[in-house]
Design a protein around this motif. Structure first.
Motif, short mmCIF file in Angstrom:
data_model
loop_
_atom_site.label_atom_id
_atom_site.label_comp_id
_atom_site.label_asym_id
_atom_site.label_seq_id
_atom_site.Cartn_x
_atom_site.Cartn_y
_atom_site.Cartn_z
N SER A 52 -10.05 -11.76 -1.40
CA SER A 52 -11.51 -11.92 -1.38
C SER A 52 -12.13 -11.18 -2.56
O SER A 52 -13.09 -11.63 -3.16
CB SER A 52 -12.09 -11.39 -0.07
N VAL A 53 -11.56 -10.03 -2.89
CA VAL A 53 -12.08 -9.25 -4.02
C VAL A 53 -11.77 -9.97 -5.32
O VAL A 53 -12.62 -10.08 -6.21
CB VAL A 53 -11.44 -7.84 -4.03
N LEU A 58 -5.59 0.70 -6.83
CA LEU A 58 -6.07 -0.22 -5.80
C LEU A 58 -5.34 -1.55 -5.91
O LEU A 58 -4.96 -1.96 -7.02
CB LEU A 58 -7.57 -0.47 -5.96
N LEU A 59 -5.18 -2.17 -4.78
CA LEU A 59 -4.53 -3.48 -4.76
C LEU A 59 -5.54 -4.46 -4.17
O LEU A 59 -5.52 -4.71 -2.96
CB LEU A 59 -3.28 -3.39 -3.88
N PRO A 60 -6.46 -4.96 -4.99
CA PRO A 60 -7.54 -5.78 -4.44
C PRO A 60 -6.99 -7.00 -3.70
O PRO A 60 -6.03 -7.62 -4.17
CB PRO A 60 -8.33 -6.23 -5.67
N ASP A 61 -7.57 -7.31 -2.56
CA ASP A 61 -7.08 -8.47 -1.82
C ASP A 61 -7.74 -9.73 -2.37
O ASP A 61 -8.56 -9.68 -3.29
CB ASP A 61 -7.32 -8.30 -0.32
N GLN A 119 0.84 -1.20 0.00
CA GLN A 119 0.00 0.00 0.00
C GLN A 119 0.88 1.26 0.00
O GLN A 119 0.54 2.25 -0.63
CB GLN A 119 -0.93 0.01 1.22
N LYS A 123 -13.96 -13.09 -5.77
CA LYS A 123 -15.31 -12.71 -6.14
C LYS A 123 -15.36 -12.29 -7.60
O LYS A 123 -16.27 -12.64 -8.34
CB LYS A 123 -15.77 -11.54 -5.24
N ASP A 169 -17.39 -9.31 -15.86
CA ASP A 169 -17.47 -7.85 -16.06
C ASP A 169 -17.04 -7.06 -14.82
O ASP A 169 -17.36 -5.90 -14.69
CB ASP A 169 -18.90 -7.46 -16.46
N GLU A 170 -16.30 -7.68 -13.93
CA GLU A 170 -15.91 -6.98 -12.71
C GLU A 170 -15.07 -5.74 -13.02
O GLU A 170 -15.24 -4.69 -12.42
CB GLU A 170 -15.15 -7.92 -11.78
N TRP A 171 -14.16 -5.88 -13.97
CA TRP A 171 -13.36 -4.73 -14.41
C TRP A 171 -13.77 -4.41 -15.85
O TRP A 171 -14.15 -5.30 -16.61
CB TRP A 171 -11.86 -5.04 -14.36
#
Lengths: 213, 252
Positions: free
Chosen positions: A64-65, A59-62, A5, A68, A74-76
């Motif tokens: 869980s993201v 962002l650095l999705p963890d 981060q 999912k 279509d998440e991104w």
């Protein structure tokens, strides 16, 4: 301390600072506003999401993201998967199709977003002299930039000279490196041997198949 | 587990007070520190609180168009970023029980040009004034510790969260290393109130901060409390050696 981060915050701050120095950024960013571009770097097993608004958020999705999002195509708006080694090659747009074919690059979603982002960064035109003049006044800013350009040009030319000298010394005098033409010739020979071996291999396979019958 | 030690008393730092008094006592603390809140956060954590909040946003999975509740949103650090991420079609609600904090947050965000998709609500976390199944993500950063009835607040958050939504609780917790915990204790009770006295002219509020952190449930207890009110797939992530933990739970 969450080190990734920290690194991302530093990069995000630097990128936004740079973007703010070019007045054209606002109109270029407006095309991308509301879009999210995910960049997955294979070697680091890491996905960074670039979110566009009137600025850029990283962002650095963890996990869980990411878990999912793997269920949802279509998440991104656009997702690019690439190798660290292919980043430099990406600068040449004509290489993109080839990189996709070679599995060095995978693009899902709206490719235009990636291209717009690339243009945004490439087309940055920062008038450093103008920005510096706010702190130092016009005359000093002009002199500093003029001197800076001169130093840059001199350093570049000296570096080129040094490179040439080292290269000549290594190739001609010490004979520890091969000249470029010899390397090309050697590569051609390697390709020839590879092709010959492949041909031989297919012949052996045919003979082996005949013997089996 | 609930913070209430009997039917009528509860913790206020290390002191026992009437349950009905805690909210107003906490309110006094935050009225007192609101103006210097951001400066003090940076000073006390050497700026690391910004990274903890970044991590929280990274774990939120927020998408354009979503509805976010930034509970105990204070001066709006999380709201500012959420506002950009949800875009004009999304909505962020900054809620805080303390009027001074809402005011400081609203002024700060408006000065930053963050308007349009942000609403400000003065609300008690125990009785959230929102419809059922309303938000995609709820965050509460450094706020749960100050709530009188934490179980009630968690249940209220569960109610207003949409099925599939997630709750993120960022809160001070228990350091995992004993030696580190001792050094942290020394810092909290000796240095922190002094910084508070010098910068915010209010050592007592920062003494309360240190005490309230010690009285807050540890990582596993808080996770259990979240499960008790219905959250599923709960987990927590220790940050900076457990000084802070990010708890996460889903509603399905």
């Amino acid at each position: 301390m969450p080190a990734p981060q920290l690194a991302l915050a530093a990069i995000e701050g630097a990128v936004n600072r740079l973007l703010s120095l070019d007045p054209e950024t606002v109109s270029r960013l407006s095309k991308l506003a509301g879009k999210q571009l995910a960049v997955n770097i294979k070697e680091l097993n890491m996905t960074v999401v670039v979110a566009f608004s009137d600025r850029i958020d990283l962002l650095l999705p963890d996990e869980s993201v990411l878990e999912k999002s793997s269920d949802k195509q279509d998440e991104w708006d656009c997702k690019i998967t690439l190798s660290l080694w292919s980043i430099k090659e990406l600068q040449d747009p004509s290489r993109i199709t080839q990189l996709i074919k070679q599995d060095k690059l995978d693009v899902q979603g709206d490719m235009q977003i990636a291209q717009d982002f690339s243009s945004l960064m490439k087309e940055l035109e920062i008038d450093w002299e103008e920005h510096l003049s706010h702190y130092t006044g016009d005359v000093i800013a002009h002199q500093v930039m003029k001197t800076g350009k001169k130093v840059h040009e001199t350093a570049l030319s000296q570096l080129q000279k040094l490179g040439k000298m080292i290269s000549e010394g290594a190739i001609e005098e010490k004979k520890v490196a091969a000249p470029a033409i010899a390397v090309v010739h050697f590569s051609d020979q390697v390709h020839q041997v590879r092709a010959d071996v492949e041909r031989l291999q297919s012949r052996v396979d045919i003979i082996a198949a005949k013997l089996k019958d | 587990m609930t913070e209430q030690t009997s039917s009528s008393t509860t913790h206020f730092g290390f002191k026992q007070v009437e349950s009905t008094q805690k909210a107003s006592m906490v309110a006094d603390v935050f009225h007192s520190v609101a103006a210097k809140y951001d400066v003090m956060n940076d000073l006390m954590s050497v700026g690391i609180h910004r990274l903890w909040k970044r991590f929280t946003i990274d774990c939120s999975g927020v998408r354009p168009g979503q509805k976010i509740l930034d509970l105990a949103g204070g001066t709006g650090d999380l709201t500012a970023k959420f506002s950009r991420l949800v875009g004009p079609k999304g909505q962020v609600v900054l809620a805080d029980i303390n009027e001074s904090m809402v005011k400081v947050g609203r002024d700060k965000l408006r000065d930053m040009g963050i308007v349009g998709n942000v609403n400000y609500v003065q609300a008690n976390a125990e009785e959230l004034p929102f419809p059922d199944n309303h938000f995609d993500v709820i965050t509460i950063a450094f706020g749960l510790r100050n709530v009188t009835d934490k179980d009630k607040a968690l249940a209220s958050m569960y109610r207003v969260l949409k099925p599939g939504g997630r709750l993120l609780v960022l809160e001070f917790s228990k350091p995992t290393n004993e030696q580190f915990a001792k050094a942290y204790d020394w810092y909290s009770f000796n240095i922190l109130p002094k910084i508070g006295q010098i910068v915010a002219n209010d050592g007592d509020s920062y003494q309360y901060l240190a005490e309230s952190i010690r009285m807050h449930p540890d990582q596993a207890t808080l996770e259990g409390m979240m499960q008790d009110v219905g959250f599923e797939q709960t987990s927590y992530h220790n940050l900076t050696g457990g000084i802070v933990a990010l708890h996460r739970g889903f509603k399905f």
